[in-house]
Each structure stands twice: as C-alpha cells, then as structure tokens.
Scaffold this active site. Sequence first.
Site, PDB file in Angstrom:
ATOM      1  N   ASP A   1       0.827  -1.210   0.000  1.00 13.40           N
ATOM      2  CA  ASP A   1       0.000   0.000   0.000  1.00 13.40           C
ATOM      3  C   ASP A   1       0.859   1.257   0.000  1.00 13.40           C
ATOM      4  O   ASP A   1       2.047   1.224   0.323  1.00 13.40           O
ATOM      5  CB  ASP A   1      -0.942   0.010   1.202  1.00 13.40           C
ATOM      6  CG  ASP A   1      -0.197  -0.018   2.527  1.00 13.40           C
ATOM      7  OD1 ASP A   1       0.780  -0.781   2.654  1.00 13.40           O
ATOM      8  OD2 ASP A   1      -0.586   0.726   3.458  1.00 13.40           O
TER       9      ASP A   1
ATOM     10  N   GLU B   1       0.282  -1.265   5.593  1.00  9.12           N
ATOM     11  CA  GLU B   1       1.320  -0.797   6.509  1.00  9.12           C
ATOM     12  C   GLU B   1       1.057   0.628   6.962  1.00  9.12           C
ATOM     13  O   GLU B   1       1.315   0.990   8.108  1.00  9.12           O
ATOM     14  CB  GLU B   1       2.684  -0.894   5.816  1.00  9.12           C
ATOM     15  CG  GLU B   1       3.878  -0.642   6.728  1.00  9.12           C
ATOM     16  CD  GLU B   1       4.342   0.805   6.778  1.00  9.12           C
ATOM     17  OE1 GLU B   1       5.240   1.119   7.580  1.00  9.12           O
ATOM     18  OE2 GLU B   1       3.800   1.643   6.012  1.00  9.12           O
TER      19      GLU B   1
END
Length: 485
Positions: free
Chosen positions: A79, A146
């Site tokens: 991400d 994350e």
Amino acid sequence: MNEAIRKLQPQKVWNKFADLNAVPRPSKKEERVIEFMKDFGKNLGLDTKVDEVGNVIIKKPATKGLEDRTPIVMQSHLDMVHQKNNDTDFDFDSQGIEMYVDGDWVRAKGTTLGADNGLGVATIMAVLESKTIEHPPLEALFTIDEETGMTGAMGLKGGLLNGKILLNLDTEEDDEIGVGCAGGVDVTAKKNYAQMDAADQYDAHVYRITLKGLQGGHSGMDIIKGLGNANKLMNRLLFATRDVMHLASLKGGSLRNAIPRESVAVVVVPKGQENAFKSEIKKISGEIFNEFISLEPDLEIVTDKIEDRPAKVLKQDEQLKFLKAMYAAHNGVFRMSPSIENLVETSNNIAKVTVVDGTMTIECLTRSSVESSKENLATSLQSVFELAGFNVTFAGEYPGWAPKMDSPILKVMRELYVKLNNEEPHVAACHAGLECGILGQNYPQMDMISFGPTIKGAHSPDERASISSTQKYWKFVLETLKNIP
C-alpha cells in the site's frame, strides 16, 4: 509520461516500479494490487500464496551454488499513502500515478509518488523475475495496510516463513542501515457538541479561513524538522479571534501518518466585530509567517468573505473548551533519545481535526521507541481531551523494534557497504514505524535489517526518489544477496 521512467537505470527496478504504479493501491483497498502481485508470481511459475489477511508470499529457490546459504525473506509493503495538492484533479481509486523525471529525482504530478514502499516492492519483483541475479533460498513477503495500521504484518501467522534473515526494504536514506524503529498508537478524541442557530447573529458576516502550502511529510521521519502543523496553526488563529467569531466548521489534515498541510475553517463574525476579527487574523498570521519563514516558505493564510451562511455554530463554551484542548495537546517531538544521538524517542502528530454537524474529532498518532514513554504521552493527550469532555480511545497499537548491534546480518552488510562506498554507513534506529517489530513477534529468531534508496518528502505530494541513489542501493542489494552466509 511514465515511459521516461522505464528508461532509467537500473531498468529492472524502474520498470517494475512503473508496472506497480499503474495499479491503484490505497491502504485498506489493496484488492487490485494483491491480485496483480499474485498473478506476477504465478506467471513466473513460482510458489505463490495469499494468506488470510491479504499478504502475498512468493517463494523462489536459490540460484545454483547458493542452495546451502541461510534462507532469507525480502519484505516490503504494497500500500501507499494517498495525498494530493488541493488543486490536483486525481482519483486514487481508479488512476495510476503519473510520474516524471526532474533532474536526479523521480516525482509525481501533484500527488504522492508511492516510492514508499513501491521501490522496495519493485526491487523484490526484479529479483524474483531475474534468471541471473545470485541469491540464497528466497521468500518474498508483500504485506498490506502498513500505512494505516500495519494489519498485514499483525495478521501474518508464525510458521508461514522459513527464512532466518529478514531484509526490510523500507528505509529512506541510502547511507543508513536500520536496526530499530518506533512503535505507535492511534489516539482519537471525539465528542458531540452543543450548537446554536447562526441566524441568531443578525447582520453577521461569514468568513472562510484557509491555511495551506505547508510542506507536510512523514509524521515519524520528518517530525524532528519542526515543520508547521496545519491543525495547530489554525488553532492559533481561531483562539486569537475566539471572542469575535463563532466557529461553524473546521477540517484539517487527512491521514494520521502525514503531517497536516492544510486546514479550512468557516466562522461567523457578528456585526461590529469585523475590524477586530481582521486585525487579530492579520496579527497572528504575521507572527506565524515570521516563525516559519525559513521552514515553510510557501505557507499561505487566506481569509475570504463568503455568501453561504451556515445553519449552526458552536456555542461559546463548547468553542472555548475545544480551542483550549487543541492548544494544550502536545504536537511534535516530546522526548529525544538519551542514548542514540539525534534520534526522536517520542512524538505526537495531531493529524486530522474535523468539526462539523455537531461532532468534533481529533485524530493523533503517538510514536515512541520506548513503550513507557509512548504510554506516558498517550495518557497526557487523553487527560487533556477528557478534561474538555471528549471520549478518548486508543487503537492500532504496534510495538517498536529494539536494536541488536551484534546482529550477524548487520556485520555482513556493514562490511559490504564500506567495500562498495569507501565510507561507513549510518547504523541507526528510526522514528518511523517499520513492520520489523511486529513481524518479530511471531518470528522472534529472525535476524532483521532495514535499508533502501533515498526518498524525500514521503507521505506528501513533494515525495521524490533519487535516481542515482537507487543505482547505489541496487548494487548494495545485489552484493548482499550474493554474500548471505
């Protein structure tokens, strides 16, 4: 536009980065990039699986002659932080990142670049795809989410990985070898507030205050710079004018892990108070400009009279409690490490503030490499907000990663760095939240290290990745893989 990126060296890495950046990958919406990565592994004929939370694991046998070396895990997160300039028309859910070359830097047009952690992902993809790069038994771990909770790392179960060494590719200075990081906790204060009719203020005038142009940046790595926080600066303006205006709405910041760059408030100024209001705004704006003239040269504070009259405003006692709480709540560095020079130990980012339709919310991210210090600051924030009538919750807590200076992989990589660059690397812990501490909970015997190319302005539209640094870093990656003991 992205074709120029594909011609950069090392082409193996930049081509994979361009492929990755064509796939929308906001945190908590990683379905497309998970599918992209799964297809990538399977098309290479490699053992590929997606675990129950969405992490992708791709395994590749060692190259000939390195079968008896220590098996390793190369890890990065899929991400990226989605931030854009106010005047940029861009849909992160459907568009790929538009990149361009600016001297030694790769940038994006008005948005975050995704080099954090896309260059790490691209590096691993290049190694997986290559038929010539030498490496020991390899497991590629691509984690999700994350940036907004580290739920991928938290959800990774023990027993899925066999590697004994973890190479985390999420550090943002090419002369740094990371051996530790901060833990964090989300602190959220929320309350419903009493309102009154804006119509009660006869002949009142409505103003929109816009504070913009701040640098923003990573709320961990950049917090030491003392950059402007849009939410705290806006609060100074509102507090100074508290007796001559009624706050109708407020919106500042967007993500917990990004230092807020912009804030917009709508206020109602009663008849006869306009001059006092404008005078205070001008005075405090001047003070702010003087304080931040060298740090925030693009800062703007614009006050516009608008026609749209809000239906409701805060009652005065609610307004005062809110503004005082915001003033008292700590933002920025709270404590420097007493044992590691120039390392922030504990900090808080007042990341997002909204006041609208009877509800106010203040969202913070508190970080520390020392658990007791993190708890101390979080409790301090809780106390301030509860005194103002807020309900405070803690969520998304994750541990730090304690440095191990006797790490075997650190010794190997330190010597390789000196050999390649004729200088010592900077071995350090960082104030960002890396996934190593979380992964270490289920894999406590894994020897961990973090490194990466130079990336500036992460989590902001000024994010940029150094081309020459990526070349330097790629050589370091290749030498490390060949020299795993």
